[in-house]
Scaffold this active site. Sequence first.
Site, PDB file in Angstrom:
ATOM      1  N   GLU A   1       0.827  -1.219   0.000  1.00  0.00           N
ATOM      2  CA  GLU A   1       0.000   0.000   0.000  1.00  0.00           C
ATOM      3  C   GLU A   1       0.853   1.259   0.000  1.00  0.00           C
ATOM      4  O   GLU A   1       0.524   2.236   0.674  1.00  0.00           O
ATOM      5  CB  GLU A   1      -0.948   0.023   1.210  1.00  0.00           C
ATOM      6  CG  GLU A   1      -2.238  -0.703   1.001  1.00  0.00           C
ATOM      7  CD  GLU A   1      -2.716  -0.588  -0.420  1.00  0.00           C
ATOM      8  OE1 GLU A   1      -2.719   0.545  -0.940  1.00  0.00           O
ATOM      9  OE2 GLU A   1      -3.059  -1.604  -1.014  1.00  0.00           O
TER      10      GLU A   1
HETATM   11  C1  FAD Z   1       2.732  -9.779   0.235  1.00  0.00           C
HETATM   12  C2  FAD Z   1       2.461  -8.653  -0.713  1.00  0.00           C
HETATM   13  C3  FAD Z   1       1.164  -8.339  -1.046  1.00  0.00           C
HETATM   14  C4  FAD Z   1       0.910  -7.325  -1.975  1.00  0.00           C
HETATM   15  N1  FAD Z   1      -0.374  -7.074  -2.362  1.00  0.00           N
HETATM   16  C5  FAD Z   1      -0.583  -6.257  -3.443  1.00  0.00           C
HETATM   17  C6  FAD Z   1      -1.874  -6.153  -4.042  1.00  0.00           C
HETATM   18  O1  FAD Z   1      -2.844  -6.734  -3.562  1.00  0.00           O
HETATM   19  N2  FAD Z   1      -2.005  -5.395  -5.165  1.00  0.00           N
HETATM   20  C7  FAD Z   1      -0.959  -4.728  -5.721  1.00  0.00           C
HETATM   21  O2  FAD Z   1      -1.140  -4.074  -6.732  1.00  0.00           O
HETATM   22  N3  FAD Z   1       0.284  -4.789  -5.168  1.00  0.00           N
HETATM   23  C8  FAD Z   1       0.494  -5.540  -4.047  1.00  0.00           C
HETATM   24  N4  FAD Z   1       1.734  -5.638  -3.494  1.00  0.00           N
HETATM   25  C9  FAD Z   1       2.814  -4.835  -4.062  1.00  0.00           C
HETATM   26  C10 FAD Z   1       3.258  -3.717  -3.125  1.00  0.00           C
HETATM   27  O3  FAD Z   1       2.265  -2.733  -3.023  1.00  0.00           O
HETATM   28  C11 FAD Z   1       4.601  -3.194  -3.648  1.00  0.00           C
HETATM   29  O4  FAD Z   1       5.563  -4.195  -3.365  1.00  0.00           O
HETATM   30  C12 FAD Z   1       4.986  -1.863  -3.037  1.00  0.00           C
HETATM   31  O5  FAD Z   1       4.119  -0.857  -3.468  1.00  0.00           O
HETATM   32  C13 FAD Z   1       6.409  -1.453  -3.374  1.00  0.00           C
HETATM   33  O6  FAD Z   1       6.689  -1.641  -4.742  1.00  0.00           O
HETATM   34  P1  FAD Z   1       7.978  -2.480  -5.175  1.00  0.00           P
HETATM   35  O7  FAD Z   1       7.957  -3.749  -4.418  1.00  0.00           O
HETATM   36  O8  FAD Z   1       8.034  -2.561  -6.632  1.00  0.00           O
HETATM   37  O9  FAD Z   1       9.189  -1.614  -4.621  1.00  0.00           O
HETATM   38  P2  FAD Z   1       9.859  -0.366  -5.360  1.00  0.00           P
HETATM   39  O10 FAD Z   1       8.830   0.519  -5.927  1.00  0.00           O
HETATM   40  O11 FAD Z   1      10.917  -0.867  -6.259  1.00  0.00           O
HETATM   41  O12 FAD Z   1      10.519   0.370  -4.101  1.00  0.00           O
HETATM   42  C14 FAD Z   1      11.690  -0.115  -3.449  1.00  0.00           C
HETATM   43  C15 FAD Z   1      12.058   0.855  -2.334  1.00  0.00           C
HETATM   44  O13 FAD Z   1      12.363   2.132  -2.875  1.00  0.00           O
HETATM   45  C16 FAD Z   1      11.543   3.140  -2.324  1.00  0.00           C
HETATM   46  N5  FAD Z   1      11.115   4.049  -3.396  1.00  0.00           N
HETATM   47  C17 FAD Z   1      10.602   3.728  -4.583  1.00  0.00           C
HETATM   48  N6  FAD Z   1      10.307   4.828  -5.285  1.00  0.00           N
HETATM   49  C18 FAD Z   1      10.637   5.864  -4.518  1.00  0.00           C
HETATM   50  C19 FAD Z   1      10.552   7.272  -4.682  1.00  0.00           C
HETATM   51  N7  FAD Z   1      10.050   7.833  -5.787  1.00  0.00           N
HETATM   52  N8  FAD Z   1      10.964   8.043  -3.661  1.00  0.00           N
HETATM   53  C20 FAD Z   1      11.463   7.500  -2.540  1.00  0.00           C
HETATM   54  N9  FAD Z   1      11.556   6.181  -2.323  1.00  0.00           N
HETATM   55  C21 FAD Z   1      11.146   5.364  -3.297  1.00  0.00           C
HETATM   56  C22 FAD Z   1      10.361   2.433  -1.704  1.00  0.00           C
HETATM   57  O14 FAD Z   1       9.869   3.141  -0.576  1.00  0.00           O
HETATM   58  C23 FAD Z   1      10.945   1.084  -1.310  1.00  0.00           C
HETATM   59  O15 FAD Z   1      11.488   1.154  -0.023  1.00  0.00           O
HETATM   60  C24 FAD Z   1       2.002  -6.596  -2.536  1.00  0.00           C
HETATM   61  C25 FAD Z   1       3.311  -6.908  -2.159  1.00  0.00           C
HETATM   62  C26 FAD Z   1       3.552  -7.931  -1.290  1.00  0.00           C
HETATM   63  C27 FAD Z   1       4.980  -8.260  -0.957  1.00  0.00           C
END
Ligand code: FAD
Length: 596
Positions: A441
């Site tokens: 989220e």
């Molecule tokens: C168990 C689980 C359930 C989930 N359920 C859902 C779901 O139901 N539906 C859905 O759509 N997604 C879901 N997700 C996905 C989840 O919302 C994402 O993993 C999350 O939003 C982060 O995206 P990412 O993993 O690609 O990390 P990234 O976007 O690659 O981010 C990696 C890190 O970099 C930081 N970061 C990234 N961009 C920036 C920025 N512009 N400025 C500062 N910091 C930044 C982030 O804070 C994070 O710490 C789920 C994930 C998991 C693991």
Amino acid sequence: MPTYKAPVSDTVFLLNDVFEYARYANAPGFSEAPIDVVEAVLTEGAKFVEEVVQPLNRVGDLEGCTRHEDGSVTTPKGFKEAYKALVEGGWVGLAGDPKYRGQGLPHFLAALFSEYEISSNLAFAMYPGLTNGAVAAMMAHASDALKDRYLPKMTTGEWTGTMNLTEPHCGTDLGLIKTKAVPQPDGSYAITGQKIFISAGEHDLADNIIHLVLARIEGAPAGVKGISLFVVPKFLPDAEGKPGERNGVVCGSLEHKMGIHGNATAVLNYDGAKGWLVGEEHRGLPAMFVMMNGARLGVAIQGLAISEVAYQNAAAYAKERRQGRSLKGPAEPDKPADLLLVHPDVRRMLLEIRAFNEAARALLVSVALAQEEALASPDPKVRQAADDRLGLMTPVIKGVFTDTGFANAVKAQQVFGGHGYIAEWGMEQFVRDARIAMIYEGANGVQALDLVGRKLPKDGGRAIMGFFGEVGQFLAASKEEAALAPYLAGVQTALGHLQQATMWLSKNGLADPNNAGAASTDYMHLFGLTALGYMWARIVKAVLARQAKGESNPTLDAKLTLARFFGERMLPETGAHLARLSAGAATLMALPAEVF
Ligand SMILES: Cc1cc2nc3c(=O)[nH]c(=O)nc-3n(C[C@H](O)[C@H](O)[C@H](O)COP(=O)(O)OP(=O)(O)OC[C@H]3O[C@@H](n4cnc5c(N)ncnc54)[C@H](O)[C@@H]3O)c2cc1C
């Protein structure tokens, strides 16, 4: 095996005494639920989750979800029966619109009940939680035809909902979404692409699963301005509204993950699946934000809920386990050792958790009431103020409740020593389960950026000025109450720190955006602590009012000590946050990439 007792009397105390629920008696949204109804619903709901949902927490973790060769998924033993009972009891549709077979009770009540549901079993609670989020987005943006087709079954929970944003190359940055939508002659769209990490994405709990999917219509502009929202059912409803032909979306695999094993985290492959546009073309993100904002509140509640259940079990353990002697000499000389509870450091851990939990629950109640007013008040000024508060507080409570919820699960585990690390006592499950709430989220770093980058400057800072005004007025009005005064000094200092931090941001964040980014997490936690301190001041006021009427009981009286503990040992952190954030971005950004 962990146990859980829902804190119904604390929730009711907060509503009645702290937030003077009677004030809302005839207000739209609230009139269906006088306090005796609220209490009865919470009591019944608590009984249901304690008896039916909580016993499945451990089995859900051990067994997890299983994907079969045909892409179908089986949930852990007992989940199906418990979910059926949840639906039949009307718990999923508690706050649903009666037009779509909901119970028509206020949304704040559903939010407060959800704390108990999540404490009982986070992985299980996500199925109805996501469904309610999908219903909210469709209520706000879907056409009447789509609402009529899906909402009667989704509102009750007979069909569940999901949110599909994430793709392999695109998490935080939704502008990168590739899933495509091709218009069809019948007005539908063919959706093709891959979504990953989809919670509750495939399972055996419901007859149909309704996916809300972000995708890009062919030829749409690049970036977030070219994203649209679609409703894509697993089974296409037939003429009678029953699940009919299988749609082109299948679960390709399930993720193996650290916690929430009872919730199926699915890779969903869309291959020309039939979908229908929700809201306007290219305006999918604002529509999905209805679901995302609701989900952020829901995830904030997850932080509190895990913290609460972890506390209950750690406190019980500290009252049973005997190790060592009190520093002041044996407390129970006839026993071979004293209880863990005699040790100041064990008490520190327990009190840090409890002092957070009770204030966080108060903050949750205040936000949930604001949400109700924002939705239902006929007075545009009240609506606007409530909406400001809700928008401002959403990233704060999502980030602070979940960071602290995880830290508290670790503290509660620490109270168990080595027995917290092994699986038998269930404490390590709380740690593993709590971790995800800081990530999904919108990861907490992104919540902090949302707070400083969007929510603070929005409408010329109206929302933050409203918060300063409210806390300032409370402090000014309470100064003369001698019994209350000792509890206010810390809040006054914290408010001062928050105001200084806000001024620092408005000056230095504009001059160099990296200053805002570098300050954001400290600012969010400084804000959270100040808001929690303010909640403690309000709780103390309510306790003193009861005591003035001659009421006294250990739980009520303990709140005064907890408030002092929070003021002495937790609130002073605001100073450290201010010092850190005022250091700016220079050192953070100084090192070149090659030395990382
Ligand atoms: C168990 C689980 C359930 C989930 N359920 C859902 C779901 O139901 N539906 C859905 O759509 N997604 C879901 N997700 C996905 C989840 O919302 C994402 O993993 C999350 O939003 C982060 O995206 P990412 O993993 O690609 O990390 P990234 O976007 O690659 O981010 C990696 C890190 O970099 C930081 N970061 C990234 N961009 C920036 C920025 N512009 N400025 C500062 N910091 C930044 C982030 O804070 C994070 O710490 C789920 C994930 C998991 C693991």
